[in-house]
Design a protein around this motif. Structure first.
Motif, PDB file in Angstrom:
ATOM      1  N   LEU A  32       0.832  -1.205   0.000  1.00 42.24           N
ATOM      2  CA  LEU A  32       0.000   0.000   0.000  1.00 42.24           C
ATOM      3  C   LEU A  32       0.866   1.253   0.000  1.00 42.24           C
ATOM      4  CD1 LEU A  32      -2.683   1.481   0.086  1.00 42.24           C
ATOM      5  CD2 LEU A  32      -2.690   1.180   2.579  1.00 42.24           C
ATOM      6  N   LEU A 116      -7.479  -8.183   2.583  1.00 43.26           N
ATOM      7  CA  LEU A 116      -6.530  -7.123   2.237  1.00 43.26           C
ATOM      8  C   LEU A 116      -5.957  -7.315   0.829  1.00 43.26           C
ATOM      9  CD1 LEU A 116      -4.655  -6.573   5.627  1.00 43.26           C
ATOM     10  CD2 LEU A 116      -6.558  -5.276   4.666  1.00 43.26           C
ATOM     11  N   VAL A 121      -7.188  -2.659  -1.892  1.00 45.43           N
ATOM     12  CA  VAL A 121      -6.710  -1.801  -0.804  1.00 45.43           C
ATOM     13  C   VAL A 121      -6.247  -0.468  -1.363  1.00 45.43           C
ATOM     14  CG1 VAL A 121      -4.919  -1.510   0.944  1.00 45.43           C
ATOM     15  CG2 VAL A 121      -6.102  -3.690   0.763  1.00 45.43           C
ATOM     16  N   SER A 146      -2.338  -2.858  10.008  1.00 45.56           N
ATOM     17  CA  SER A 146      -3.508  -3.635   9.599  1.00 45.56           C
ATOM     18  C   SER A 146      -3.804  -4.716  10.622  1.00 45.56           C
ATOM     19  CB  SER A 146      -3.286  -4.261   8.220  1.00 45.56           C
ATOM     20  OG  SER A 146      -2.140  -5.085   8.228  1.00 45.56           O
TER      21      SER A 146
END
Length: 196
Positions: A32, A116, A121, A146
């Protein structure tokens, strides 16, 4: 002797499961962050640097969401205004050695994405109301964490009211010691088995 073996075996399996869960979460967070920084680079914005204090707060927020269901199937569910959802928000800040003065200009952005899944995401942040914050050059730092299907991004600024500077050095030391709690627990258990 058999009891020692069973205890050792249990600790060994528990540590492997803990490490694999931690590795999966770290992969989701790293992916991410990489995606967010590429997104910002496409708009000629500087990359976000990791901020350990923001990461601590992100972890605390993620733990608060962990027990909540995630029915998101599109990757577009976001949860704005997180700091107002938790009556214990000051305690979460305190746990990280932070106070409201140095976090006021930061932004907390949680999202739920089943398993995820990395593409969902990223789009959850770049194709939602969160994109306004990601496109703002005043944000210079980031913390990610997370838990299960929840991921939390905390953005920081370089200003004194958003840099997430710790309230004291003692709190930072406690945080560092606490972050290694799982490993130390495993090591202590392992040594106890060997000594008995």
């Amino acid at each position: 002797m058999a009891l020692r073996f069973h205890v050792f075996f249990f600790l060994f399996i528990a540590s492997i499961l803990l490490l694999s869960h931690t590795a999966k979460a770290a992969d989701a967070e790293d992916t991410l962050l990489d995606g967010i920084n590429k997104y910002r680079a496409s708009s000629n914005l500087p990359t976000l640097t990791q901020n350990k204090n923001a990461e601590c707060l992100a972890d605390q927020i993620a733990e608060q969401f962990e027990k909540q269901d995630c029915s998101n199937t599109t990757g577009a569910n976001t949860v704005p205004g997180t700091e107002n959802q938790f009556p214990n928000y000051p305690k979460l800040l305190d746990h990280c050695g932070l106070n409201i003065t140095t976090t006021r200009d930061g932004v907390i952005m949680p999202a739920c994405v089943p398993n995820l899944e990395s593409n969902l995401v990223l789009s959850n942040f770049t194709e939602s109301q969160y994109s306004n914050y990601l496109n703002d050059s005043k944000y210079t730092g980031v913390g990610l964490a997370s838990e299960d299907n929840w991921i939390v991004v905390v953005l920081t600024t370089s200003s004194p009211t958003g840099n997430f500077a710790p309230a004291s050095n003692v709190a930072g030391l406690v945080l560092k010691v606490g972050s290694h709690c799982y490993f130390l627990s495993f090591l202590l258990g392992f040594l106890m088995v060997l000594m008995s």
